[in-house]
Design a protein around this motif. Structure first.
Motif, PDB file in Angstrom:
ATOM      1  N   PRO A  13       0.834  -1.211   0.000  1.00 15.65           N
ATOM      2  CA  PRO A  13       0.000   0.000   0.000  1.00 15.65           C
ATOM      3  C   PRO A  13       0.871   1.264   0.000  1.00 15.65           C
ATOM      4  CG  PRO A  13      -0.746  -1.541   1.676  1.00 15.65           C
ATOM      5  CD  PRO A  13       0.551  -2.084   1.139  1.00 15.65           C
ATOM      6  N   GLU A  14       0.341   2.313  -0.588  1.00 16.14           N
ATOM      7  CA  GLU A  14       1.046   3.594  -0.649  1.00 16.14           C
ATOM      8  C   GLU A  14       1.287   4.130   0.753  1.00 16.14           C
ATOM      9  OE1 GLU A  14      -0.665   7.631  -2.151  1.00 16.14           O
ATOM     10  OE2 GLU A  14       0.078   6.519  -3.910  1.00 16.14           O
ATOM     11  N   ILE A  15       2.486   4.724   0.957  1.00 15.31           N
ATOM     12  CA  ILE A  15       2.828   5.356   2.234  1.00 15.31           C
ATOM     13  C   ILE A  15       3.302   6.779   1.958  1.00 15.31           C
ATOM     14  CG2 ILE A  15       3.449   3.164   3.337  1.00 15.31           C
ATOM     15  CD1 ILE A  15       6.434   3.978   2.940  1.00 15.31           C
ATOM     16  N   THR A  16       3.437   7.567   3.021  1.00 13.83           N
ATOM     17  CA  THR A  16       3.965   8.928   2.881  1.00 13.83           C
ATOM     18  C   THR A  16       5.475   8.912   3.038  1.00 13.83           C
ATOM     19  OG1 THR A  16       3.869   9.447   5.231  1.00 13.83           O
ATOM     20  CG2 THR A  16       1.846   9.821   3.936  1.00 13.83           C
TER      21      THR A  16
END
Length: 123
Positions: A13-16
């Motif tokens: 999943p996308e993270i910052t």
């Protein structure tokens, strides 16, 4: 092989960027590598020097297929240095040494392409 080690698995999943910065990945030089006969899977106990800020840490690494203990000494590797220590059999693994799976799922270590100062942080 775990799904997260599978080259065909979808990306995580996308993270910052701030999430990425929470993972402290440093380079260190292996100063000793010893067989770890009490591990469930074939492994070595690595002693890695991460320089003055982090110091010398130990890691259990399942890297026996591609590396001999003699060939590991002096090699620089990347490791996560800010996980809590983890009990692996009779030893405490203090860092997670990083690698990628080869076509057969055996670990190939992550190393810098040129020598760099121990303790440098991945960015």
């Amino acid at each position: 092989m775990h799904a997260e080690h599978d080259a065909t698995a979808p990306s995580a999943p996308e993270i910052t960027f701030d999430d990425f910065l929470k993972v402290d990945i440093r380079v260190g030089t292996i100063v000793s590598a010893e067989p770890f006969p009490k591990a469930r899977k074939p492994a070595y106990v690595l002693t890695i020097d991460f320089g003055p800020a982090i110091g010398v840490k130990r890691s259990s690494a399942q890297i026996t297929e591609h590396y001999s203990p003699e060939a590991l000494v002096g090699r620089q590797v990347a490791a996560v240095v800010n996980f809590p220590p983890r009990q692996i059999g009779p030893m405490m693994s203090e860092v997670l040494t990083l690698g990628f799976p080869d076509a057969a799922g055996k670990v190939v270590l992550v190393t810098p392409s040129e020598r760099v100062p121990d303790g440098g942080r991945l960015f």
